[in-house]
Enzyme design. Sequence first.
Site, PDB file in Angstrom:
ATOM      1  N   ARG A   1       0.784  -1.216   0.038  1.00 54.82           N
ATOM      2  CA  ARG A   1       0.037  -0.100  -0.060  1.00 54.82           C
ATOM      3  C   ARG A   1       0.821   1.213   0.089  1.00 54.82           C
ATOM      4  O   ARG A   1       1.660   1.437   0.854  1.00 54.82           O
ATOM      5  CB  ARG A   1      -0.857   0.005   1.175  1.00 54.82           C
ATOM      6  CG  ARG A   1      -2.007   1.170   1.337  1.00 54.82           C
ATOM      7  CD  ARG A   1      -3.039   0.701   2.305  1.00 54.82           C
ATOM      8  NE  ARG A   1      -2.678   0.918   3.516  1.00 54.82           N
ATOM      9  CZ  ARG A   1      -3.631   1.349   4.673  1.00 54.82           C
ATOM     10  NH1 ARG A   1      -4.851   1.658   4.044  1.00 54.82           N
ATOM     11  NH2 ARG A   1      -3.221   1.554   5.791  1.00 54.82           N
TER      12      ARG A   1
ATOM     13  N   THR B   1      -0.868   7.719  -1.142  1.00 51.21           N
ATOM     14  CA  THR B   1      -2.170   7.640  -1.918  1.00 51.21           C
ATOM     15  C   THR B   1      -3.254   6.504  -1.269  1.00 51.21           C
ATOM     16  O   THR B   1      -4.477   6.617  -1.816  1.00 51.21           O
ATOM     17  CB  THR B   1      -1.863   7.194  -3.245  1.00 51.21           C
ATOM     18  OG1 THR B   1      -1.432   5.913  -3.350  1.00 51.21           O
ATOM     19  CG2 THR B   1      -1.083   8.109  -4.076  1.00 51.21           C
TER      20      THR B   1
ATOM     21  N   ASP C   1       1.460  -6.898  10.027  1.00 52.60           N
ATOM     22  CA  ASP C   1       2.189  -6.504  11.231  1.00 52.60           C
ATOM     23  C   ASP C   1       2.041  -7.575  12.295  1.00 52.60           C
ATOM     24  O   ASP C   1       2.918  -7.973  13.148  1.00 52.60           O
ATOM     25  CB  ASP C   1       2.205  -5.160  11.819  1.00 52.60           C
ATOM     26  CG  ASP C   1       3.229  -4.293  11.004  1.00 52.60           C
ATOM     27  OD1 ASP C   1       3.985  -4.903  10.078  1.00 52.60           O
ATOM     28  OD2 ASP C   1       3.031  -2.993  11.029  1.00 52.60           O
TER      29      ASP C   1
HETATM   30  N1  URA Z   1      -4.728  -3.243   6.372  1.00 45.25           N
HETATM   31  C1  URA Z   1      -4.791  -3.723   7.871  1.00 45.25           C
HETATM   32  O1  URA Z   1      -3.930  -4.625   8.066  1.00 45.25           O
HETATM   33  N2  URA Z   1      -5.429  -3.037   8.610  1.00 45.25           N
HETATM   34  C2  URA Z   1      -6.384  -2.097   8.535  1.00 45.25           C
HETATM   35  O2  URA Z   1      -7.106  -1.709   9.118  1.00 45.25           O
HETATM   36  C3  URA Z   1      -6.334  -1.637   7.035  1.00 45.25           C
HETATM   37  C4  URA Z   1      -5.515  -2.085   6.080  1.00 45.25           C
END
Ligand code: URA
Length: 208
Positions: free
Chosen positions: A102, A106, A201
């Site tokens: 991600r 953006t 994570d």
């Molecule tokens: N990705 C995640 O791991 N947690 C979220 O809340 C949104 C995207």
Amino acid sequence: MPAILIDHPLVRAKLTRIRDERTPPDEFRRGVSELAALMAFEATRTLETIPAEVRTPVAPFPGAALARPIILVPILRAGLGMADGMCKVLPEASVGHIGLFRDEMTHRPQKYYSNFPSHLASADVFVLDPMLATGWSATEAIALLKTHGASRIRFICLVGCPEGVAQLSAAHPDVLIHAAAIDDGLNERAYIVPGLGDAGDRYFGTFL
Ligand code: URA
């Protein structure tokens, strides 16, 4: 199309455990895997079967077999934990992978890896990602699968939100969305509230 909520006491209880910020990575991993296995049961409910006659030791039996092979496609990296759980219920499934990260500015996904089994077009495909947040990762992943020939696609997440469901169902109205919970919405960092934090994570213990 609204998400199909997999509302079951075991699912609610296990999801609460992994939402808890005190839950350590080992229990979090076990929880994700067990939730995916439980959800597999409901999310496969609409799979087609074909007649498959067998002989029991006593008599012929007009049974059933799945009409098509199953392919699981976890979105890296957090989807891997769900693939582990689903493979316990669907050991014959093949597994493809899509790597998306991600862009934190953006919030849009960038593809860095993909690898799919060659029989996508003839399979029932389950795309796995614990979090349906903005919906863009799922949208991109499914678009890529379609360009590779997949046409029977379902999406399974642990936690979704209205924004993600709206995005994904607008982009791919043919795809059934299964979720264990639909939360309130997104915060300014595009995290689901209350959600469970960053699933990757927490799964891989990389948040310390
Ligand atoms: N990705 C995640 O791991 N947690 C979220 O809340 C949104 C995207």
